[in-house]
Design a protein around this motif. Structure first.
Motif, PDB file in Angstrom:
ATOM      1  N   HIS A 209       0.755  -1.046  -0.067  1.00 42.08           N
ATOM      2  CA  HIS A 209      -0.160   0.083  -0.103  1.00 42.08           C
ATOM      3  C   HIS A 209       1.001   1.259  -0.063  1.00 42.08           C
ATOM      4  O   HIS A 209       0.301   2.161  -0.105  1.00 42.08           O
ATOM      5  CB  HIS A 209      -0.828   0.182   1.217  1.00 42.08           C
ATOM      6  CG  HIS A 209      -0.313  -0.252   2.547  1.00 42.08           C
ATOM      7  ND1 HIS A 209       0.598  -1.374   2.630  1.00 42.08           N
ATOM      8  CD2 HIS A 209      -0.147   0.498   3.679  1.00 42.08           C
ATOM      9  CE1 HIS A 209       1.276  -1.151   4.070  1.00 42.08           C
ATOM     10  NE2 HIS A 209       0.743  -0.120   4.568  1.00 42.08           N
ATOM     11  N   PHE A 241      -2.090   3.762   0.327  1.00 41.15           N
ATOM     12  CA  PHE A 241      -3.107   3.396  -0.227  1.00 41.15           C
ATOM     13  C   PHE A 241      -3.554   4.280  -1.618  1.00 41.15           C
ATOM     14  O   PHE A 241      -4.585   4.547  -1.696  1.00 41.15           O
ATOM     15  CB  PHE A 241      -4.231   2.754   0.140  1.00 41.15           C
ATOM     16  CG  PHE A 241      -4.553   3.121   1.511  1.00 41.15           C
ATOM     17  CD1 PHE A 241      -4.182   2.645   2.777  1.00 41.15           C
ATOM     18  CD2 PHE A 241      -5.353   4.152   1.670  1.00 41.15           C
ATOM     19  CE1 PHE A 241      -4.608   2.892   3.917  1.00 41.15           C
ATOM     20  CE2 PHE A 241      -5.600   4.955   2.907  1.00 41.15           C
ATOM     21  CZ  PHE A 241      -5.345   4.018   4.125  1.00 41.15           C
ATOM     22  N   HIS A 246      -3.301   0.055  -7.689  1.00 42.16           N
ATOM     23  CA  HIS A 246      -3.965  -1.084  -8.038  1.00 42.16           C
ATOM     24  C   HIS A 246      -3.308  -1.451  -9.231  1.00 42.16           C
ATOM     25  O   HIS A 246      -3.383  -2.658  -9.609  1.00 42.16           O
ATOM     26  CB  HIS A 246      -5.564  -0.749  -8.050  1.00 42.16           C
ATOM     27  CG  HIS A 246      -6.113  -0.423  -6.997  1.00 42.16           C
ATOM     28  ND1 HIS A 246      -6.482  -1.553  -6.260  1.00 42.16           N
ATOM     29  CD2 HIS A 246      -6.879   0.596  -6.248  1.00 42.16           C
ATOM     30  CE1 HIS A 246      -7.089  -1.289  -5.043  1.00 42.16           C
ATOM     31  NE2 HIS A 246      -7.392  -0.055  -5.188  1.00 42.16           N
ATOM     32  N   TRP A 279      -8.280  -4.569  -3.090  1.00 42.51           N
ATOM     33  CA  TRP A 279      -7.090  -4.970  -3.433  1.00 42.51           C
ATOM     34  C   TRP A 279      -6.904  -6.351  -3.841  1.00 42.51           C
ATOM     35  O   TRP A 279      -5.890  -7.066  -4.246  1.00 42.51           O
ATOM     36  CB  TRP A 279      -5.981  -4.676  -2.413  1.00 42.51           C
ATOM     37  CG  TRP A 279      -5.911  -3.332  -2.011  1.00 42.51           C
ATOM     38  CD1 TRP A 279      -6.791  -2.675  -1.713  1.00 42.51           C
ATOM     39  CD2 TRP A 279      -4.596  -2.626  -2.269  1.00 42.51           C
ATOM     40  NE1 TRP A 279      -6.264  -1.195  -1.472  1.00 42.51           N
ATOM     41  CE2 TRP A 279      -4.975  -1.368  -1.671  1.00 42.51           C
ATOM     42  CE3 TRP A 279      -3.229  -2.896  -2.454  1.00 42.51           C
ATOM     43  CZ2 TRP A 279      -3.878  -0.113  -1.714  1.00 42.51           C
ATOM     44  CZ3 TRP A 279      -2.244  -1.884  -2.638  1.00 42.51           C
ATOM     45  CH2 TRP A 279      -2.915  -0.739  -2.143  1.00 42.51           C
ATOM     46  N   GLU A 284      -6.062  -8.894  -8.894  1.00 44.23           N
ATOM     47  CA  GLU A 284      -4.979  -8.200  -8.124  1.00 44.23           C
ATOM     48  C   GLU A 284      -4.286  -9.232  -7.034  1.00 44.23           C
ATOM     49  O   GLU A 284      -4.230 -10.051  -7.611  1.00 44.23           O
ATOM     50  CB  GLU A 284      -5.647  -6.994  -7.235  1.00 44.23           C
ATOM     51  CG  GLU A 284      -6.156  -5.586  -8.341  1.00 44.23           C
ATOM     52  CD  GLU A 284      -6.435  -4.489  -7.518  1.00 44.23           C
ATOM     53  OE1 GLU A 284      -5.734  -4.078  -6.667  1.00 44.23           O
ATOM     54  OE2 GLU A 284      -7.334  -3.762  -7.990  1.00 44.23           O
TER      55      GLU A 284
END
Ligand code: GLC
Length: 533
Positions: A209, A241, A246, A279, A284
């Motif tokens: 993150h 984050f 992503h 996530w 992912e």
């Protein structure tokens, strides 16, 4: 595809403290190979190894100076392949630790960056920028490092004058990489493939993150209350984050998928859980530690809420919760639960000056909590030594400390060494069978002689529970709450109860499969029972 990871139980090995075979005071890869039989007998599905790569060990290996090797204190690449082969023969998967947010300051990329001009390609591998103030003498912003002190360090340029600053969310010896640079991405894809080809089955991904920092490095809006921290605020902190992460996760996932059935487990400290679940969308990460559960106070209403929230959030994206109560960064659950429900957070630790935990009480709560956790659907991570009921080493002398947190905060936060003390194997050997060295890298508390294997009751509960968890397929089970005055849920045909009360409760009817304190008549305070029928 079997998607073996969805209900797997993985055992974390902290190589430095596991088993030393060459008497240098550090655990090593041959030590792991030697003890893999014990891990397989415990009944887990795989292991995750904290970093063993070449490293100056400023943050115990989370400062990597070469991503393609084995540090001599741990052995050689040949020792690694021998260890993986043996693990696979024993049907254990092997996850390694990928450390992508930062390298060691001794990594050739960083050394090259230091010797290059501002604005050069070499500097673009990292996060270099000019400082504030008339002469750039002030850090670029107010970010604090996780280990204490500013998250920026100023470098001396080739002309001998102070010049740019570089970002390090952790120790100054851990410069943060620039993940907006495609070269960084492709370097890490290469690193992953290298280890996959040597037999690794996946990675635990360190600090995913943190990989992208907000454009222009804006100040942290609530740094005064949250430190560098993770508090849920109205806006996301500029270093955690960021949405672009992503895309990076998708790139890493592509590499994992191209290499076969490989798994990625994030150490993403993302809250709330509904956001963490984003996530874990199908393209992912495969899984991420459920830190809300790990951090929870052991209180009925809180645990209930977290289980509900977790099951809903992760299932919504087609994933599953990754339950865990221990790792090398937190006070061991025995000492945590034995500390009057205080919640020593990551890096804080318990030191000789603090109120000492009641490890007997903590041990009872911890084994009850573990039995509850092992009955939940999803997958679990265990940390070496918890199967023995080990407490933290809470009386380490300042002179023996290793964690940079201790040094960066001048001892205000004692740090994480307490959870990292070498683990005991047998009563007769030096250092309880851990190492023949006269001095081990961290001292072992004397109390560990009470936790060796033969006859260890906690170990017997872990072993039996892991067997039953498999037999009843609880990792992939159907979960429902059971109404009543006891905390209880049903998973497949197994009913699970925990007594959060201070008084014993009547044991619910049914055949007892296992109980955490061995009761059969009544359910003691803090006890968990699995029943059938
Ligand atoms: C993770 C690791 C921790 C390390 C930090 C920086 O939180 O678990 O041990 O200090 O990342 O790499």
């Amino acid at each position: 595809m079997s998607k073996w990871w969805r209900d797997a139980v993985i055992y974390q090995i902290y190589p430095k403290s596991f088993k030393d075979t060459n008497a240098d005071g550090y655990g090593d890869l041959p030590g792991i190979t030697q003890k893999l039989g014990d891990i397989a007998t415990l009944g887990v599905d795989g292991i995750w190894l904290s970093p063993f790569y070449p490293s100056p060990q400023k943050d115990s290996g989370y400062d990597v100076s070469d991503y393609y090797g084995v540090d001599p204190i741990f052995g050689t690449l040949a020792d690694f392949t021998e260890m993986v082969d043996k693990a696979h023969q024993l049907n254990l998967k092997v996850l390694l630790d990928l450390v992508p947010n930062h390298t060691s300051s001794e990594h050739p990329w960083f050394q090259h960056a230091l010797n290059s001009e501002a604005g050069s390609d070499a500097r673009a591998m990292y996060l270099f920028t000019d400082g504030r103030g008339e002469h750039g003498e002030l850090p670029p912003n107010n970010w604090q490092s996780m280990f204490g002190g500013p998250a920026w360090t100023r470098v001396k340029e080739k002309n001998g004058e102070y010049g740019q600053w570089y970002c390090h969310l952790f120790d100054p010896s851990q410069p943060d990489l620039n993940w907006r640079n495609p070269e960084v991405i492709s370097e890490f894809q290469k690193i992953m493939k290298f280890w996959f080809e040597l037999g690794a089955d996946g990675f635990r991904v360190d600090q995913p993150h943190a990989l992208i920092k907000a454009d222009g490095f804006p100040d942290h809006p609530y740094v005064e209350t949250a430190g560098a921290g993770y508090l849920e605020g109205e806006v996301d902190p500029p270093m955690w984050f960021q949405p672009e992460v992503h895309d990076i996760m998708r790139k890493l996932r592509e590499t994992a998928d191209e290499s076969g059935e490989k798994v990625l487990c994030g150490e993403g400290y993302v809250l709330p859980l509904s956001k963490m679940a984003q996530w874990l969308r199908p393209d992912e990460l495969h899984q991420n530690f459920n830190f809300r559960f790990l951090d929870a106070h052991w209180v009925e209403s809180i645990i209930k809420e977290i289980i509900d929230e977790s099951i809903t959030a992760f299932h919504e994206v087609g994933s599953q919760s990754t339950w865990t109560m221990n790792n090398h960064d937190v006070v061991r659950s025995v000492s945590r639960f034995g500390s009057a429900y205080s919640r020593p957070t990551q890096s804080d630790g318990i030191g000789p000056e603090d109120v000492q935990p009641n490890n007997r009480l903590g041990g009872e709560i911890s084994i009850g909590a573990t039995l509850l956790m092992l009955a939940l659907p999803g997958n679990c991570y265990l940390y070496q030594g918890e199967e023995l009921g080990l407490p933290d080493h809470t009386t380490i002398a300042s002179t023996d400390r290793q964690d940079p947190t201790f040094f960066r905060t001048e001892g205000v936060r004692v740090g994480r060494d307490g959870a990292r003390a070498p683990i005991p194997w047998d009563e007769s050997g030096a250092n309880l069978g851990f190492s023949k060295a006269t001095k081990t890298w961290l001292p072992q508390p004397e109390s560990y002689k009470n936790y060796i294997r033969p006859g260890n009751k906690t170990l017997a509960v872990y072993q039996a529970a892991l067997l039953l968890r498999k037999k009843h397929n609880l990792g992939a089970g159907q979960f429902n709450w059971i109404d009543g005055d006891l905390f209880g849920f049903q998973n497949n045909e197994v009913r699970v109860y925990h007594n959060f009360d201070l008084e014993p409760k009547r044991m619910p009817a049914g055949e007892i499969l296992i109980s955490s304190l061995g009761s059969s008549e009544s359910l003691l305070p803090n006890e968990t029972v699995w029943l059938i029928g």
